[in-house]
Design an enzyme around this catalytic site. Sequence first.
Site, PDB file in Angstrom:
ATOM      1  N   HIS A 183      -3.798   1.226   7.861  1.00 28.79           N
ATOM      2  CA  HIS A 183      -2.451   1.802   7.838  1.00 28.79           C
ATOM      3  C   HIS A 183      -2.380   2.977   6.848  1.00 28.79           C
ATOM      4  O   HIS A 183      -1.856   4.043   7.175  1.00 28.79           O
ATOM      5  CB  HIS A 183      -1.454   0.687   7.464  1.00 28.79           C
ATOM      6  CG  HIS A 183      -0.034   1.120   7.356  1.00 28.79           C
ATOM      7  ND1 HIS A 183       0.968   0.617   8.159  1.00 28.79           N
ATOM      8  CD2 HIS A 183       0.578   1.993   6.520  1.00 28.79           C
ATOM      9  CE1 HIS A 183       2.121   1.179   7.826  1.00 28.79           C
ATOM     10  NE2 HIS A 183       1.922   2.009   6.825  1.00 28.79           N
ATOM     11  N   GLU A 184      -2.930   2.775   5.641  1.00 27.03           N
ATOM     12  CA  GLU A 184      -2.839   3.823   4.609  1.00 27.03           C
ATOM     13  C   GLU A 184      -3.731   5.023   4.933  1.00 27.03           C
ATOM     14  O   GLU A 184      -3.347   6.168   4.696  1.00 27.03           O
ATOM     15  CB  GLU A 184      -3.199   3.262   3.225  1.00 27.03           C
ATOM     16  CG  GLU A 184      -2.316   2.115   2.732  1.00 27.03           C
ATOM     17  CD  GLU A 184      -0.829   2.371   2.875  1.00 27.03           C
ATOM     18  OE1 GLU A 184      -0.393   3.537   2.759  1.00 27.03           O
ATOM     19  OE2 GLU A 184      -0.082   1.404   3.126  1.00 27.03           O
ATOM     20  N   GLY A 242       0.832  -1.193   0.000  1.00 30.27           N
ATOM     21  CA  GLY A 242       0.000   0.000   0.000  1.00 30.27           C
ATOM     22  C   GLY A 242       0.868   1.244   0.000  1.00 30.27           C
ATOM     23  O   GLY A 242       2.039   1.189   0.413  1.00 30.27           O
ATOM     24  N   CYS A 272       6.634  -0.117   7.156  1.00 36.92           N
ATOM     25  CA  CYS A 272       6.186   0.995   6.326  1.00 36.92           C
ATOM     26  C   CYS A 272       7.338   1.459   5.455  1.00 36.92           C
ATOM     27  O   CYS A 272       8.469   1.553   5.942  1.00 36.92           O
ATOM     28  CB  CYS A 272       5.710   2.129   7.228  1.00 36.92           C
ATOM     29  SG  CYS A 272       5.193   3.594   6.333  1.00 36.92           S
ATOM     30  N   LEU A 273       7.053   1.746   4.192  1.00 35.01           N
ATOM     31  CA  LEU A 273       8.112   2.197   3.290  1.00 35.01           C
ATOM     32  C   LEU A 273       8.700   3.535   3.742  1.00 35.01           C
ATOM     33  O   LEU A 273       9.796   3.893   3.351  1.00 35.01           O
ATOM     34  CB  LEU A 273       7.575   2.321   1.858  1.00 35.01           C
ATOM     35  CG  LEU A 273       7.120   1.004   1.198  1.00 35.01           C
ATOM     36  CD1 LEU A 273       6.464   1.290  -0.151  1.00 35.01           C
ATOM     37  CD2 LEU A 273       8.277   0.032   1.036  1.00 35.01           C
ATOM     38  N   HIS A 313      -2.105   7.305   7.263  1.00 38.98           N
ATOM     39  CA  HIS A 313      -1.152   8.210   6.609  1.00 38.98           C
ATOM     40  C   HIS A 313      -1.822   9.517   6.194  1.00 38.98           C
ATOM     41  O   HIS A 313      -1.216  10.587   6.264  1.00 38.98           O
ATOM     42  CB  HIS A 313      -0.564   7.564   5.343  1.00 38.98           C
ATOM     43  CG  HIS A 313       0.654   6.722   5.580  1.00 38.98           C
ATOM     44  ND1 HIS A 313       1.819   7.226   6.116  1.00 38.98           N
ATOM     45  CD2 HIS A 313       0.907   5.414   5.323  1.00 38.98           C
ATOM     46  CE1 HIS A 313       2.733   6.249   6.187  1.00 38.98           C
ATOM     47  NE2 HIS A 313       2.203   5.137   5.722  1.00 38.98           N
ATOM     48  N   GLN A 362       3.165  10.025   1.247  1.00 39.05           N
ATOM     49  CA  GLN A 362       4.465   9.345   1.252  1.00 39.05           C
ATOM     50  C   GLN A 362       5.330   9.738   0.060  1.00 39.05           C
ATOM     51  O   GLN A 362       6.534   9.547   0.076  1.00 39.05           O
ATOM     52  CB  GLN A 362       4.279   7.819   1.268  1.00 39.05           C
ATOM     53  CG  GLN A 362       3.702   7.305   2.565  1.00 39.05           C
ATOM     54  CD  GLN A 362       3.577   5.796   2.546  1.00 39.05           C
ATOM     55  OE1 GLN A 362       2.583   5.261   2.081  1.00 39.05           O
ATOM     56  NE2 GLN A 362       4.599   5.103   3.023  1.00 39.05           N
TER      57      GLN A 362
HETATM   58 ZN    ZN Z   1       3.070   3.297   5.675  1.00 41.89          ZN
END
Ligand code: ZN
Length: 171
Positions: A134-135, A45, A92-93, A138, A50
């Site tokens: 999670h997304e 995701g 997480c990226l 963000h 991000q």
């Molecule tokens: Zn993340």
Amino acid sequence: MARKILKYPDPILCQRAEPICEITPEIRQLAEEMAETMYEKRGVGLAAPQVGECCRLIAVDVSGPDERTDLMFLVNPEIVSREGQVDDEEGCLSVANFRSKVRRSEKVVVKATDLDGKPVEIPADGILAICLQHEIDHLDGVLFIDHVSRLKRAMYDNKVKKWLKARKAEG
Ligand code: ZN
């Protein structure tokens, strides 16, 4: 073109993203680039902040990482109902070298629109439910490390400080 992913503690990651009023060609372009970036980094995701765009758009595909069949773009996604509780490990990226168990709702229903402006409603459980929470976090400037214990968070913050110092020293 794949985009650069912002990394914690970049302040943009802590901002609340703005709703998308109109799905312009720029938004579609951004969505494409987000998918490309997510696949390149083997994520499941990605949220627009991000890649430095503070708007409420997420890309999700939990089918992978080798076969990618369930790509979904959600505009202005919102969790409208939750059920149950689950603790699962997340990463997480945008958060380098850290994974931790996080408590999430086991099932959620998400309302959003797709890239054609059509309303969609997604009942989700399993990894998709976790990924959506999670997304969407963000988009509210919340990272999964905001959900871990104070001690774990403090230890991670110390590590990050050291990395940043080392990077500065390298020039
Ligand atoms: Zn993340």
